[in-house]
Design a protein around this motif. Structure first.
Motif, PDB file in Angstrom:
ATOM      1  N   VAL A  75      50.066  41.255  47.711  1.00  0.00           N
ATOM      2  CA  VAL A  75      48.952  40.643  48.464  1.00  0.00           C
ATOM      3  C   VAL A  75      49.474  39.648  49.496  1.00  0.00           C
ATOM      4  CG1 VAL A  75      46.918  39.148  48.254  1.00  0.00           C
ATOM      5  CG2 VAL A  75      47.279  41.016  46.622  1.00  0.00           C
ATOM      6  N   SER A  76      50.388  38.769  49.082  1.00  0.00           N
ATOM      7  CA  SER A  76      50.922  37.788  50.023  1.00  0.00           C
ATOM      8  C   SER A  76      51.674  38.464  51.164  1.00  0.00           C
ATOM      9  CB  SER A  76      51.845  36.808  49.291  1.00  0.00           C
ATOM     10  OG  SER A  76      52.947  37.504  48.702  1.00  0.00           O
ATOM     11  N   GLY A  77      52.390  39.524  50.865  1.00  0.00           N
ATOM     12  CA  GLY A  77      53.095  40.241  51.912  1.00  0.00           C
ATOM     13  C   GLY A  77      52.158  40.944  52.863  1.00  0.00           C
ATOM     14  N   ALA A  78      51.086  41.535  52.332  1.00  0.00           N
ATOM     15  CA  ALA A  78      50.127  42.218  53.199  1.00  0.00           C
ATOM     16  C   ALA A  78      49.405  41.234  54.108  1.00  0.00           C
ATOM     17  CB  ALA A  78      49.129  42.996  52.339  1.00  0.00           C
ATOM     18  N   VAL A  79      49.041  40.056  53.599  1.00  0.00           N
ATOM     19  CA  VAL A  79      48.331  39.049  54.414  1.00  0.00           C
ATOM     20  C   VAL A  79      49.268  38.496  55.486  1.00  0.00           C
ATOM     21  CG1 VAL A  79      47.228  36.780  54.356  1.00  0.00           C
ATOM     22  CG2 VAL A  79      46.701  38.480  52.586  1.00  0.00           C
ATOM     23  N   ALA A  80      50.546  38.236  55.110  1.00  0.00           N
ATOM     24  CA  ALA A  80      51.468  37.612  56.060  1.00  0.00           C
ATOM     25  C   ALA A  80      52.001  38.602  57.085  1.00  0.00           C
ATOM     26  CB  ALA A  80      52.639  36.986  55.296  1.00  0.00           C
ATOM     27  N   ALA A  81      52.349  39.800  56.650  1.00  0.00           N
ATOM     28  CA  ALA A  81      52.995  40.748  57.564  1.00  0.00           C
ATOM     29  C   ALA A  81      51.987  41.606  58.305  1.00  0.00           C
ATOM     30  CB  ALA A  81      53.963  41.649  56.782  1.00  0.00           C
ATOM     31  N   LEU A 143      65.122  36.118  49.181  1.00  0.00           N
ATOM     32  CA  LEU A 143      65.196  35.821  47.754  1.00  0.00           C
ATOM     33  C   LEU A 143      63.854  36.056  47.086  1.00  0.00           C
ATOM     34  CD1 LEU A 143      66.873  34.791  45.393  1.00  0.00           C
ATOM     35  CD2 LEU A 143      66.193  32.457  46.025  1.00  0.00           C
ATOM     36  N   LEU A 144      62.798  35.582  47.726  1.00  0.00           N
ATOM     37  CA  LEU A 144      61.453  35.817  47.207  1.00  0.00           C
ATOM     38  C   LEU A 144      61.096  37.302  47.282  1.00  0.00           C
ATOM     39  CD1 LEU A 144      58.888  34.468  46.086  1.00  0.00           C
ATOM     40  CD2 LEU A 144      58.097  34.251  48.464  1.00  0.00           C
ATOM     41  N   ALA A 145      61.500  37.935  48.364  1.00  0.00           N
ATOM     42  CA  ALA A 145      61.217  39.366  48.506  1.00  0.00           C
ATOM     43  C   ALA A 145      61.912  40.171  47.408  1.00  0.00           C
ATOM     44  CB  ALA A 145      61.669  39.840  49.885  1.00  0.00           C
ATOM     45  N   GLY A 146      63.178  39.811  47.097  1.00  0.00           N
ATOM     46  CA  GLY A 146      63.886  40.508  46.027  1.00  0.00           C
ATOM     47  C   GLY A 146      63.230  40.309  44.678  1.00  0.00           C
ATOM     48  N   PHE A 147      62.696  39.115  44.425  1.00  0.00           N
ATOM     49  CA  PHE A 147      62.029  38.851  43.150  1.00  0.00           C
ATOM     50  C   PHE A 147      60.791  39.728  42.995  1.00  0.00           C
ATOM     51  CE2 PHE A 147      58.687  36.457  40.909  1.00  0.00           C
ATOM     52  CZ  PHE A 147      59.261  36.417  39.643  1.00  0.00           C
ATOM     53  N   PHE A 148      59.931  39.787  44.037  1.00  0.00           N
ATOM     54  CA  PHE A 148      58.713  40.597  43.947  1.00  0.00           C
ATOM     55  C   PHE A 148      59.044  42.092  43.866  1.00  0.00           C
ATOM     56  CE2 PHE A 148      56.515  36.882  46.086  1.00  0.00           C
ATOM     57  CZ  PHE A 148      55.836  36.512  44.943  1.00  0.00           C
ATOM     58  N   ALA A 149      60.066  42.531  44.593  1.00  0.00           N
ATOM     59  CA  ALA A 149      60.450  43.946  44.544  1.00  0.00           C
ATOM     60  C   ALA A 149      60.981  44.315  43.159  1.00  0.00           C
ATOM     61  CB  ALA A 149      61.510  44.228  45.607  1.00  0.00           C
ATOM     62  N   ALA A 150      61.753  43.444  42.554  1.00  0.00           N
ATOM     63  CA  ALA A 150      62.266  43.711  41.210  1.00  0.00           C
ATOM     64  C   ALA A 150      61.146  43.788  40.178  1.00  0.00           C
ATOM     65  CB  ALA A 150      63.274  42.637  40.818  1.00  0.00           C
ATOM     66  N   MET A 151      60.111  42.939  40.330  1.00  0.00           N
ATOM     67  CA  MET A 151      58.991  42.995  39.393  1.00  0.00           C
ATOM     68  C   MET A 151      58.217  44.292  39.538  1.00  0.00           C
ATOM     69  SD  MET A 151      59.430  40.297  37.670  1.00  0.00           S
ATOM     70  CE  MET A 151      57.935  40.182  36.710  1.00  0.00           C
ATOM     71  N   SER A 152      58.072  44.797  40.758  1.00  0.00           N
ATOM     72  CA  SER A 152      57.390  46.084  40.957  1.00  0.00           C
ATOM     73  C   SER A 152      58.173  47.215  40.283  1.00  0.00           C
ATOM     74  CB  SER A 152      57.233  46.370  42.449  1.00  0.00           C
ATOM     75  OG  SER A 152      56.372  45.421  43.052  1.00  0.00           O
ATOM     76  N   ALA A 153      59.490  47.223  40.474  1.00  0.00           N
ATOM     77  CA  ALA A 153      60.318  48.266  39.855  1.00  0.00           C
ATOM     78  C   ALA A 153      60.320  48.141  38.339  1.00  0.00           C
ATOM     79  CB  ALA A 153      61.748  48.178  40.396  1.00  0.00           C
ATOM     80  N   LEU A 154      60.350  46.905  37.827  1.00  0.00           N
ATOM     81  CA  LEU A 154      60.375  46.695  36.385  1.00  0.00           C
ATOM     82  C   LEU A 154      59.106  47.203  35.727  1.00  0.00           C
ATOM     83  CD1 LEU A 154      61.810  45.521  33.921  1.00  0.00           C
ATOM     84  CD2 LEU A 154      60.758  43.303  34.453  1.00  0.00           C
ATOM     85  N   GLY A 155      57.947  46.949  36.338  1.00  0.00           N
ATOM     86  CA  GLY A 155      56.691  47.428  35.768  1.00  0.00           C
ATOM     87  C   GLY A 155      56.644  48.949  35.681  1.00  0.00           C
TER      88      GLY A 155
END
Length: 479
Positions: A75-81, A143-155
């Protein structure tokens, strides 16, 4: 998020008494009373059911937390980008994040129906990869982008592992997947007995009731049965083929139950008689009476061996130049073990070969001295002996030069005036050949060399003396 439901991996049919989820627990492997096994199995079943339910709740809670974190990043990425309003960004990225899970659930349903569902599985993986990539690219802070991407892959991976676990449990409950085999030891089983352990593992797959050590015992018994069956089949085939044709013997071996024959042989075995037979051979009196057999040495005093031994003495006497009475020579006494005798024979063979050459040179030198000629015997004899060819050279009489006498040939003779004079060693060897083969020698020299262990020159010299009957003439002259 009620998609994650609790799944009990145990089959619908209650497991057999004394088994947990179709397998015998390690604590029940020992021989215990039936009631104790039943009570322990019931306790383990109840504990397993509680563990499965508790793990399912933990997994659901974990997935919800991971999904919320991944959605926050989306959501934060879609609103910002992309500049999408928040009210529209939440359902849009939620559909993207859950799209891979929904398609994967559809693929799981099709696989339950027996299909492979490759298209649905590939599409699910592609949607999940796009969600991970969007979380990475939509944030400037990597760093924040890597954290959110890792959570998506982990789920997505957690859901995928849970789905595959459920699928394996279903297949195992239906008997379409082999049961879990015992944990064999690395050193004690796999490294020391790899093939036996592999056989035990296959038996445990075919029969889940077998535990760790019962499966190993079954593998050993199966190996013994194979060896016994092969031996019985071999004997049976030989006995039947002796009476009928080989095809009938093959049919009989294939038709007869070899295990039944082995059982009947074991039932009718006379163990008392076999034990008495072996025990009679191990009595102290018999063991003390039986001595180890001694190696019988060949009689070295045979006439043939005497001739060969005297041959070496004659050559030695000729080499030394001393006056020796050949008639008084005798064979040496038999000595030495077999190994020392072989070494001595080889050394004597080499020495005798040199002595034959030396004796031949001296015979030729004596002939040349009697004829009053002067020749270079040593150099020319060496050349003739090494080449192994017969030759005699003479200069042209018309030129007025001296006529040179005949040279020593490969047969060990010196020619003078058309008459052959044989060396004593050649005559002795000819006598040995006549004693062994009579008046007819083998056509090939290699046969004589193999039988007598002689060199090529020695065989040629002995053959020439044999054909000339020099040994017979010598005996008759001496007589």
């Amino acid at each position: 998020m009620n998609a994650l439901t609790t799944f009990d991996p145990r089959p619908a049919v209650p497991p057999a008494v004394g088994r947990v989820n179709g397998h015998i627990p390690a604590v029940l492997a020992a021989d215990e009373p039936r009631s104790a096994n039943t009570a322990a199995a019931a306790e383990l079943d109840a504990d397993l059911a509680k563990t499965v339910k508790r793990t399912s709740y933990m997994r659901q809670l974990f997935y919800v937390v991971v999904l919320l974190v991944a959605l926050a990043g989306q959501v934060s990425g879609a609103v910002a980008a992309l500049g999408i309003p928040l009210i529209w960004a939440i359902p849009a990225v939620g559909a993207l994040e859950l799209g891979g899970i929904v398609v994967l659930a559809n693929a799981d349903v099709r696989r339950r129906l027996g299909e492979k569902a490759n298209a649905s599985r590939i599409l699910s993986a592609a949607i999940a990869a796009f969600a991970v990539a969007f979380n990475w690219m939509a944030h400037d802070n990597k760093l924040l982008a890597g954290f959110f991407a890792a959570m998506s892959a982990l789920g997505y991976l957690v859901w995928l592992m849970h789905t595959e676990n459920q699928r394996r449990d279903r297949l195992r409950a239906k008997g379409q997947l082999p049961p879990v085999t015992p944990a064999y030891e690395l050193i004690g089983h796999w490294l020391r007995h790899p093939w036996q352990t592999l056989r035990a593992k296959n038996l445990a797959k075919a029969n889940p009731d077998l535990g760790l050590y019962p499966s190993i015992a079954a593998a050993q018994a199966e190996k013994r049965r194979e060896v016994r069956t092969a031996a019985i089949a071999k004997v049976l085939h030989r006995k039947i083929r002796a009476a009928v044709d080989p095809t009938t013997a093959d049919i009989a071996v294939a038709v007869y139950d070899l295990d039944e024959i082995a059982v009947r042989l074991a039932d009718g075995a006379d163990y008392d008689g076999l034990t008495a037979l072996i025990g009679a051979a191990l009595t102290p009196d018999r063991l003390a009476a039986e001595q180890p057999p001694r190696k019988v040495q060949a009689d070295v005093g045979t006439p043939l061996r005497d001739v060969l031994a005297i041959d070496g003495q004659i050559d030695s006497a000729i080499d030394s130049g001393a006056d020796t009475d050949i008639a008084n020579l005798s064979a040496p006494e038999p000595t030495a073990p077999s190994t020392a005798r072989r070494l001595a024979h080889r050394q004597a063979h080499r020495q005798n070969r040199r002595q034959v050459r030396t004796a031949t040179r001296r015979q030729v030198s004596a002939v040349d001295t009697d004829s009053g000629t002067d020749t270079d015997i040593d150099s020319q004899t060496d050349r003739k002996t090494d080449s192994g060819t017969d030759s005699s050279t003479a200069n042209n009489t018309d030129s007025g030069t001296d006529r040179k006498p005949a040279r020593k040939t490969a047969t060990g003779t010196a020619r003078r005036g058309g008459k052959a004079k044989h060396s004593p060693s050649a005559i002795a060897n000819a006598a040995a050949l006549r004693e062994r083969y009579g008046n007819r020698l083998p056509a090939a020299d290699n046969t004589i060399r193999t039988d007598m262990k002689w060199s090529h020159d020695r065989v040629r010299a002995a053959r020439t003396a044999h054909h000339a009957k020099a040994d017979i003439n010598t005996d008759s002259t001496g007589a």
